[in-house]
Design an enzyme around this catalytic site. Sequence first.
Site, PDB file in Angstrom:
ATOM      1  N   GLU A 192      -8.867   1.117   2.309  1.00  0.00           N
ATOM      2  CA  GLU A 192      -9.957   0.199   1.979  1.00  0.00           C
ATOM      3  C   GLU A 192     -11.053   0.867   1.147  1.00  0.00           C
ATOM      4  OE1 GLU A 192     -10.111  -0.114   6.261  1.00  0.00           O
ATOM      5  OE2 GLU A 192     -10.609  -2.199   5.996  1.00  0.00           O
TER       6      GLU A 192
ATOM      7  N   ALA B  75      -4.130  14.094   7.775  1.00  0.00           N
ATOM      8  CA  ALA B  75      -4.518  12.969   6.912  1.00  0.00           C
ATOM      9  C   ALA B  75      -5.396  11.958   7.647  1.00  0.00           C
ATOM     10  CB  ALA B  75      -3.268  12.260   6.402  1.00  0.00           C
TER      11      ALA B  75
ATOM     12  N   GLN C 271       0.809  -1.224   0.000  1.00  0.00           N
ATOM     13  CA  GLN C 271       0.000   0.000   0.000  1.00  0.00           C
ATOM     14  C   GLN C 271       0.837   1.267   0.000  1.00  0.00           C
ATOM     15  OE1 GLN C 271       0.760  -1.799   2.635  1.00  0.00           O
ATOM     16  NE2 GLN C 271       0.090  -0.973   4.560  1.00  0.00           N
ATOM     17  N   GLY C 272       2.128   1.161   0.310  1.00  0.00           N
ATOM     18  CA  GLY C 272       3.007   2.330   0.185  1.00  0.00           C
ATOM     19  C   GLY C 272       3.171   3.157   1.447  1.00  0.00           C
TER      20      GLY C 272
ATOM     21  N   ALA D 166      -7.778  -1.947   8.734  1.00  0.00           N
ATOM     22  CA  ALA D 166      -8.717  -0.854   8.986  1.00  0.00           C
ATOM     23  C   ALA D 166      -8.210   0.513   8.510  1.00  0.00           C
ATOM     24  CB  ALA D 166      -9.064  -0.794  10.489  1.00  0.00           C
ATOM     25  N   SER D 167      -7.419   0.536   7.465  1.00  0.00           N
ATOM     26  CA  SER D 167      -6.903   1.804   6.919  1.00  0.00           C
ATOM     27  C   SER D 167      -6.221   2.638   7.998  1.00  0.00           C
ATOM     28  CB  SER D 167      -8.021   2.639   6.280  1.00  0.00           C
ATOM     29  OG  SER D 167      -8.774   1.865   5.395  1.00  0.00           O
ATOM     30  N   ARG D 168      -5.563   1.981   8.962  1.00  0.00           N
ATOM     31  CA  ARG D 168      -5.101   2.707  10.130  1.00  0.00           C
ATOM     32  C   ARG D 168      -3.612   3.027  10.144  1.00  0.00           C
ATOM     33  NH1 ARG D 168      -2.471  -0.538  13.885  1.00  0.00           N
ATOM     34  NH2 ARG D 168      -3.085   0.492  15.804  1.00  0.00           N
TER      35      ARG D 168
ATOM     36  N   GLY E 147      -7.114   7.742   6.803  1.00  0.00           N
ATOM     37  CA  GLY E 147      -6.860   6.546   6.000  1.00  0.00           C
ATOM     38  C   GLY E 147      -7.737   6.450   4.763  1.00  0.00           C
ATOM     39  N   VAL E 148      -7.208   5.778   3.727  1.00  0.00           N
ATOM     40  CA  VAL E 148      -8.011   5.589   2.512  1.00  0.00           C
ATOM     41  C   VAL E 148      -7.732   4.233   1.857  1.00  0.00           C
ATOM     42  CG1 VAL E 148      -6.393   6.655   0.865  1.00  0.00           C
ATOM     43  CG2 VAL E 148      -8.866   6.836   0.457  1.00  0.00           C
TER      44      VAL E 148
END
Length: 781
Positions: free
Chosen positions: A740, A735, A491-492, A531-533, A737-738
């Site tokens: 998911e 920022a 995911q980077g 969880a995009s965490r 999370g994005v």
Amino acid sequence: MDTYIGKGIPRIESFEKVTGIAKYVNDLSFPGMLYAKMKLSPHAHAKIKKIDVSKAKELPGVKAVLTGQELNYKQGLYLRDKDILAQGKVRYQGEPVAAVAAVSEEIAEKAVSLIDVEYELLSPVFDPVEAIKEGAPLIHEDLGSYQYMKGVFHPVPGTNIANHHKLRKGDVEKGFKESYKIIENEFTMPQVAHVPMETHAVIAEWLPNDKIKVCTSAQSPFAVRNLMSNTLGVPVAKIEVEVPYLGGGFGGKAGIHLEPLAALLSKKAGGRPVKLVAKREEEFNTLPCRQALVARIKTGVSKEGRILAQEITYYWDAGAYADYGVNIGRAAGYSGAGPYDIKNVKLDSYTIYTNHVFGTAYRGFGHVEFMWAIERQMDIIAHELGMDPYEFRMKNLLKPGSITITGEKIRENTGRVDKCLESVAKEIVWGTKKTEEERKAEIAQGKITGKGLAVLHKAPAMPTFTSCSAVAKFNDDGTVNIIIAGTDMGQGTYTALAQIAAETLKMPIEKINIVWDCDTKTNPYDWQTVASRFLFMGGNAVIRACDDMIDQMKEVASAVLRAPKDELEIGEEKVYIKHNPDEFVTYQQLALGYVYPNGNAIGGPIIGRGKYIAQGLTNLDPETGQGLPAIDWTYGAHGVEIEIDIKTGDLTIKKIASVFDVGKVINKLLTEGQVKGGVIQGIGTGLFEGYIYNKDGKLLNSSFTDYKIPTAKDIPDEIVVDFVETPQLDGPFGARGVAEHPMISVNAAIANAIYDAIGVNINDQPLTSERIWRALKEAGF
Ligand code: SMO
């Protein structure tokens, strides 16, 4: 210095990945290593009468054979309900009942084929709605003992209900009475595979001194360590877990999977390392997938198009085990009415055991499933009211000041779903209707077009121990190591964290090393990369670790420069006096302690620590579902343009526009990549994917010959990605999370476009050519 925040910086680990230097679990091997294979159940529900392993044991080269009878353990994340190897009975076709470790894969395979299992068939149940009816076959007899997180989940003994999450807000009956129209629908979604490039893989050693070493393809080394300890009763301190490079996870590698089995085989083989790598067929048959869902939604609306009441029942098909599924069902309990402002909501989310392969988290954590239902329902309501689906959504979406279904007030900095929708609508030029002539011309050419919209939201699902910590330390040469235990499975995030560290320390990103050998021995604690965490939690931890280092450097520099700390500033790898920048010491001079010209030294190695602790998820009232469920909500929307071949039902996506309120883009290139990847994965779910079983519960499409995932040919001609940036005040540089989100609601936007094209509602996933062809027939084409 230019800011690093928002820049499109290429992935910092690309070199290792592109050149093949990066080693994944299956690339590793150790002296004396054994290879493990599993014997799988051919039945969906059966008693194990007898297992004869004598022939397997006699085969030369076999070093360990295990069956469920010997293993009195249960494993799991939120519920401890999973057998490591089936004990007494099998609950899904593909469940491992025995395993072998041998000196080669071939011998292990042969040994497995020599194991004889005698079964007595039990009646299975596959439909979650059937499974909670009186008299349905019981899948777990000892449900009462699975709960180990006090008060959070509630398995109901004597039933197939692993958890029932309730949400009650306002008075739905009153809302329905006041409604102008009540619209009720059922929506379904099948199980779907994660399809990571790397299948589940583990190498475990259970040493004779009872130390356990595990090298695994997991989303978190700490989650695996804690859950192994919890399962096997071995102290945490005796377990070491390492995650090398990780080839995709998407939720399927969260929690715990094959690790305890590999460790127990090693124990039985006297401590030799045991490698267990899932075959692709096992990835489908044995390892978890996205849960299936049956959703029933009843909505009451006013004449003007305001939603007055909504009653929702979610029947989650957890499959045979629900250790993770219960929390997805729970997340649906607080997110499951979508990002809408609704006064009266009654929601019941049942996580239900069936005899399917078990489900787990998959990118979106339940939201892909229930937003499919919600966003279809919203379009259907708009059509029934004769309203534009865009206008209808705009009227009902959450806005600053609205109250969510759990009673939270939407703040100014919470993110704007309405702005996302506005943006995608503009991008696909929503609102221009085809003329009758244009439509006739399309039909004459055999291709009919349509447009669809859908919105989405997601909050992270987090229990209380969801802290993240980071250590930052200066090296002798003034470069910095950031040590953190989150995993970058593609995911980077490591790159984004390097940007955050460089920005905070005001130094070149080339001098930041993210230590990505991720293990419990050297890395400070992190819960899980789920969880995009990771960017949110890890970013906050990294900022704090860097701030700690800056503080320490200023402390020493203050003595060296004889100036108060608050008159010092940092920049260009120096600490300097604000009003006299020529007076400075460099980071490198401070890195290991400052040495005066006379040889005396002051200060010491600069090592910073940072931690971030998220508000936990324990504060929802079990009866009403009310409370603060989460800290960080990301909103988004998709707009899609499609074309349908009238003869075949084939659907082509001409364009998709996807917009997310990420608070602040940290890395434009990688965030766009994240979104495009998610959108394409969402197209796979939307158009092709879904497990197909025969009547006995045998999975029929458990390989890529029969299970289609999107390929280059299926990627839309145009994917437009954009961002709204409403800063999240507690997010790193604003920022949120994005990871998911891009996958959520793609399916619904496509189905909404199909309705726009042909005027037929399809409420079951996936939107295959066959389903579309049938809809075309229904529409009289
Ligand atoms: S679907 Mo995830 O790894 O929370």
